[in-house]
Design a protein around this motif. Structure first.
Motif, PDB file in Angstrom:
ATOM      1  N   LEU A   1       0.832  -1.205   0.000  1.00  0.00           N
ATOM      2  CA  LEU A   1       0.000   0.000   0.000  1.00  0.00           C
ATOM      3  C   LEU A   1       0.866   1.254   0.000  1.00  0.00           C
ATOM      4  O   LEU A   1       0.611   2.196  -0.767  1.00  0.00           O
ATOM      5  CB  LEU A   1      -0.915  -0.018   1.233  1.00  0.00           C
ATOM      6  CG  LEU A   1      -1.858   1.172   1.425  1.00  0.00           C
ATOM      7  CD1 LEU A   1      -2.872   1.240   0.297  1.00  0.00           C
ATOM      8  CD2 LEU A   1      -2.585   1.059   2.771  1.00  0.00           C
ATOM      9  N   CYS A   2       1.885   1.285   0.846  1.00  0.00           N
ATOM     10  CA  CYS A   2       2.769   2.453   0.901  1.00  0.00           C
ATOM     11  C   CYS A   2       3.537   2.630  -0.408  1.00  0.00           C
ATOM     12  O   CYS A   2       3.720   3.756  -0.894  1.00  0.00           O
ATOM     13  CB  CYS A   2       3.737   2.325   2.080  1.00  0.00           C
ATOM     14  SG  CYS A   2       2.954   2.512   3.704  1.00  0.00           S
ATOM     15  N   ARG A   3       3.989   1.529  -0.998  1.00  0.00           N
ATOM     16  CA  ARG A   3       4.720   1.629  -2.264  1.00  0.00           C
ATOM     17  C   ARG A   3       3.847   2.177  -3.381  1.00  0.00           C
ATOM     18  O   ARG A   3       4.326   2.870  -4.282  1.00  0.00           O
ATOM     19  CB  ARG A   3       5.274   0.256  -2.636  1.00  0.00           C
ATOM     20  CG  ARG A   3       6.502  -0.137  -1.816  1.00  0.00           C
ATOM     21  CD  ARG A   3       6.970  -1.530  -2.155  1.00  0.00           C
ATOM     22  NE  ARG A   3       8.176  -1.873  -1.402  1.00  0.00           N
ATOM     23  CZ  ARG A   3       8.637  -3.108  -1.249  1.00  0.00           C
ATOM     24  NH1 ARG A   3       7.993  -4.135  -1.818  1.00  0.00           N
ATOM     25  NH2 ARG A   3       9.734  -3.318  -0.555  1.00  0.00           N
ATOM     26  N   SER A   4       2.564   1.857  -3.326  1.00  0.00           N
ATOM     27  CA  SER A   4       1.666   2.305  -4.400  1.00  0.00           C
ATOM     28  C   SER A   4       1.256   3.761  -4.241  1.00  0.00           C
ATOM     29  O   SER A   4       0.871   4.406  -5.216  1.00  0.00           O
ATOM     30  CB  SER A   4       0.416   1.420  -4.453  1.00  0.00           C
ATOM     31  OG  SER A   4      -0.398   1.631  -3.311  1.00  0.00           O
ATOM     32  N   GLU A   5       1.323   4.311  -3.005  1.00  0.00           N
ATOM     33  CA  GLU A   5       0.764   5.645  -2.769  1.00  0.00           C
ATOM     34  C   GLU A   5       1.763   6.666  -2.252  1.00  0.00           C
ATOM     35  O   GLU A   5       1.405   7.845  -2.091  1.00  0.00           O
ATOM     36  CB  GLU A   5      -0.411   5.537  -1.786  1.00  0.00           C
ATOM     37  CG  GLU A   5      -1.567   4.699  -2.311  1.00  0.00           C
ATOM     38  CD  GLU A   5      -2.834   4.861  -1.504  1.00  0.00           C
ATOM     39  OE1 GLU A   5      -2.990   5.905  -0.850  1.00  0.00           O
ATOM     40  OE2 GLU A   5      -3.660   3.946  -1.518  1.00  0.00           O
ATOM     41  N   LEU A   6       3.001   6.244  -1.968  1.00  0.00           N
ATOM     42  CA  LEU A   6       3.982   7.165  -1.411  1.00  0.00           C
ATOM     43  C   LEU A   6       5.288   7.106  -2.198  1.00  0.00           C
ATOM     44  O   LEU A   6       5.650   6.048  -2.725  1.00  0.00           O
ATOM     45  CB  LEU A   6       4.275   6.831   0.055  1.00  0.00           C
ATOM     46  CG  LEU A   6       3.139   7.033   1.064  1.00  0.00           C
ATOM     47  CD1 LEU A   6       3.496   6.376   2.389  1.00  0.00           C
ATOM     48  CD2 LEU A   6       2.849   8.514   1.261  1.00  0.00           C
ATOM     49  N   ALA A   7       5.990   8.246  -2.232  1.00  0.00           N
ATOM     50  CA  ALA A   7       7.301   8.277  -2.871  1.00  0.00           C
ATOM     51  C   ALA A   7       8.271   7.344  -2.157  1.00  0.00           C
ATOM     52  O   ALA A   7       8.094   7.019  -0.978  1.00  0.00           O
ATOM     53  CB  ALA A   7       7.844   9.705  -2.854  1.00  0.00           C
ATOM     54  N   GLY A   8       9.308   6.936  -2.873  1.00  0.00           N
ATOM     55  CA  GLY A   8      10.248   5.970  -2.324  1.00  0.00           C
ATOM     56  C   GLY A   8      10.886   6.409  -1.027  1.00  0.00           C
ATOM     57  O   GLY A   8      11.050   5.607  -0.085  1.00  0.00           O
ATOM     58  N   TYR A   9      11.256   7.696  -0.913  1.00  0.00           N
ATOM     59  CA  TYR A   9      11.945   8.146   0.296  1.00  0.00           C
ATOM     60  C   TYR A   9      11.004   8.258   1.503  1.00  0.00           C
ATOM     61  O   TYR A   9      11.452   8.449   2.634  1.00  0.00           O
ATOM     62  CB  TYR A   9      12.651   9.487   0.052  1.00  0.00           C
ATOM     63  CG  TYR A   9      11.737  10.663  -0.226  1.00  0.00           C
ATOM     64  CD1 TYR A   9      11.254  11.449   0.804  1.00  0.00           C
ATOM     65  CD2 TYR A   9      11.383  10.993  -1.532  1.00  0.00           C
ATOM     66  CE1 TYR A   9      10.428  12.526   0.553  1.00  0.00           C
ATOM     67  CE2 TYR A   9      10.559  12.074  -1.803  1.00  0.00           C
ATOM     68  CZ  TYR A   9      10.089  12.837  -0.760  1.00  0.00           C
ATOM     69  OH  TYR A   9       9.265  13.903  -1.014  1.00  0.00           O
ATOM     70  N   LYS A  10       9.686   8.139   1.263  1.00  0.00           N
ATOM     71  CA  LYS A  10       8.718   8.190   2.360  1.00  0.00           C
ATOM     72  C   LYS A  10       8.348   6.805   2.893  1.00  0.00           C
ATOM     73  O   LYS A  10       7.552   6.704   3.830  1.00  0.00           O
ATOM     74  CB  LYS A  10       7.441   8.899   1.896  1.00  0.00           C
ATOM     75  CG  LYS A  10       7.642  10.343   1.477  1.00  0.00           C
ATOM     76  CD  LYS A  10       6.334  10.957   1.005  1.00  0.00           C
ATOM     77  CE  LYS A  10       6.529  12.376   0.503  1.00  0.00           C
ATOM     78  NZ  LYS A  10       5.260  12.966   0.021  1.00  0.00           N
ATOM     79  N   GLN A  11       8.886   5.748   2.322  1.00  0.00           N
ATOM     80  CA  GLN A  11       8.512   4.395   2.737  1.00  0.00           C
ATOM     81  C   GLN A  11       8.977   4.116   4.169  1.00  0.00           C
ATOM     82  O   GLN A  11      10.127   4.387   4.515  1.00  0.00           O
ATOM     83  CB  GLN A  11       9.149   3.358   1.816  1.00  0.00           C
ATOM     84  CG  GLN A  11       8.803   3.499   0.350  1.00  0.00           C
ATOM     85  CD  GLN A  11       7.305   3.358   0.115  1.00  0.00           C
ATOM     86  OE1 GLN A  11       6.674   2.442   0.625  1.00  0.00           O
ATOM     87  NE2 GLN A  11       6.751   4.272  -0.662  1.00  0.00           N
TER      88      GLN A  11
END
Length: 522
Positions: free
Chosen positions: A478-488
């Motif tokens: 879910l995070c990978r689909s909706e957030l930029a890489g550095y925000k994971q």
């Protein structure tokens, strides 16, 4: 211009026999509340306290709280609410920093705090008659009120005099005293009643503590129009449901965790009559759309969200009931918002140079309002830094969208700088909170040898979740689909509960410290 003590005076004249305060089996009418407030004012004056003196109030929720606020205000004294969960050393700091000359303490807290009050000019004990014995330090509250005259005290109180000094939680060090005037609190009361569409027939249920900013605002705003306030010592969802049915509660305030616990009982139990309830106000964190839908269906009432802080008088925005209905109808653009500014407030977002930023750009939130506090007690440098001529520097980060809805991204002190990029915990939390199996989430910073610091998501899963590995995989996707890489999030941690402050806010600092301690032991 009204002053805090005028609230009980006016309502006693208008509605003398109407119920004002209800606490279990005790009921005080408006005429009784005002008389008791006058007696308290006259007693403390008779014991040598002078206008401007500070009085600590160390008490759990009880029927005496509002009359104490009104009575001390009538005497020109300054109320200093004290968090009853503090350690004795922390109470001693408030005593010394405020220079309090007197204290009013509930009998329930004498064993813990009385040792810090031995040098006070006056200590009044609520419910203390049986507790006192030969203790010469404490005067019983009811005995004091019964033995003094009830005429209106002859004290000149200006709207610009201080009414409250409310100490902040002290997450960045020793607690600071935030100074509120009568004028500011009256503006906040008017503002709150406007946005909640209150009326004098409202029956308000108070379950959160009186010693918080919300409690201070509630004391003036929930009684400003002559409403009735029902007081619970603490939050208990079963008791809340019973009270709504029994007393015809029309309005209350929750935090999202309270709402979840109440809804769980309604879902699992027999039908209950919630028809009197017209609105629930909530703060501390956004309510996920799924929870909002459940609340509106099960309770049959409106929801409103608010944003504010102690320094702005407690409330500066409102996400209205119509906004909630619009979100459920598909207006997702405001689902991460805490609403628009209230009628008394002007909200701006600025960059590091103090310039206004365009819509959609993150910056520091600045609030201009006549309800703002006037500074920090005995801290001129911090007052000058925070309380500027062009508005209150909140220390909160966020942005205004094209429709002037405010979106909070976090505290300046919570911002995570990972590999040179700014990461705002609230962005990550809102993505994770939408997962069907997540109850609550807090994103905190932990040190990272490569990136300097990195976000970690700490999750309380819903009670039915047994497979945390699968949940972790789903949250990662879910995070990978909706957030930029550095925000994971670097990883996901799971807990059964979070440490909470007195107003129900998640104490992220304690969560982060716990993660660091566990890492050092590994």
């Amino acid at each position: 211009m009204l002053r805090v003590g005028d609230i009980s005076t006016n309502n006693a004249r208008r509605y003398p026999h109407k119920r004002a305060l209800v606490d279990a089996g005790r009921v005080h009418t408006w005429s009784q509340v005002d008389e008791r407030a006058r007696r308290l004012a006259n007693f403390v004056r008779s014991r040598g306290l002078m206008p401007g003196d500070r009085v600590m109030v160390i008490a759990r929720n009880c029927i005496e709280w509002p009359e104490i606020a009104f009575g001390l205000a009538k005497a020109g004294l300054i109320t200093v609410p004290v968090n009853i969960r503090l350690a004795p050393d922390e109470v001693a700091h408030i005593r010394d920093d405020s220079g309090a000359r007197a204290a009013i303490i509930h009998a329930d807290h004498m064993a813990k705090f009385l040792g810090e009050l031995t040098d006070m000019s006056l200590v009044l004990g609520i419910g203390a008659r049986r507790e006192l014995g030969d203790n010469a330090l404490v005067t019983d509250y009811e005995t004091a009120l019964a033995g003094v005259w009830s005429s209106a005290p002859d004290v000149g109180v200006s709207p610009d005099d201080l009414a409250f000094i409310l100490y902040t939680s002290g997450t960045t060090g020793r607690a600071k005293g935030v100074m509120h005037t009568h004028r500011g609190l009256m503006y906040q009361a008017a503002d709150t009643n406007l946005v909640t569409e209150a009326n004098r027939s409202d029956v308000m249920l108070a379950t959160t503590p009186f010693f918080t900013a919300g409690g201070m605002v509630r004391t003036v705003s929930w009684l400003y129009l002559g409403q009735t306030m029902v007081i619970h010592q603490k939050f208990d969802p079963e008791a809340v449901i019973d009270e709504i049915e029994r007393s015809g509660i029309t309005f209350t305030t929750f935090i999202p965790t309270m709402l979840q616990r109440t809804l769980a009982i309604l879902e699992d139990g027999p039908p209950r009559d919630m028809s009197s309830l017209r609105r629930i106000s909530y703060g501390s964190a956004p309510v996920p759309p799924g929870l909002a839908r459940r609340a509106m269906d099960l309770l049959g009432c409106d929801l409103q969200q608010r944003y504010g802080l102690t320094e702005c008088g407690g409330q500066a925005t409102i996400l209205t009931p119509q906004d909630h209905r619009d979100i459920l109808a598909g207006r997702t653009s405001i689902a991460t918002s805490c609403g628009q500014e209230t009628p008394m407030c002007h909200i701006r977002v600025i960059d590091e140079h103090g310039e206004n930023v365009p819509a959609g750009t993150v910056g520091e939130i600045v609030i201009s309002s006549p309800a703002n506090a006037v500074g920090y007690w005995n801290r001129p440098e911090q007052t000058a830094e925070t309380f500027r001529p062009d508005g209150l520097r909140t220390g909160d980060l966020g942005y205004l969208d094209e429709d002037n809805y405010l979106h909070i991204t976090g505290r300046k002190t919570d911002m995570i700088i990972s590999g040179g990029f700014n990461v705002y915990p609230a962005e990550i939390e809102r993505v994770i909170a939408h997962h069907r199996d997540v109850d609550l989430v807090a994103v905190v910073s932990v040190p990272d040898p490569e990136w300097g610091e990195t976000p970690v998501a700490v999750v309380i899963p819903k009670s039915h979740v047994t497979d945390r590995e699968t949940l972790t995989a789903e949250l990662t996707a879910l995070c990978r689909s909706e957030l930029a890489g550095y925000k994971q999030p670097r990883r996901f941690e799971y807990r059964e509960e979070f440490p909470l402050g007195p107003a129900g806010k998640i104490l992220k600092r304690e969560i982060a410290e716990d993660l660091r301690r566990l890492a050092s032991q590994a």
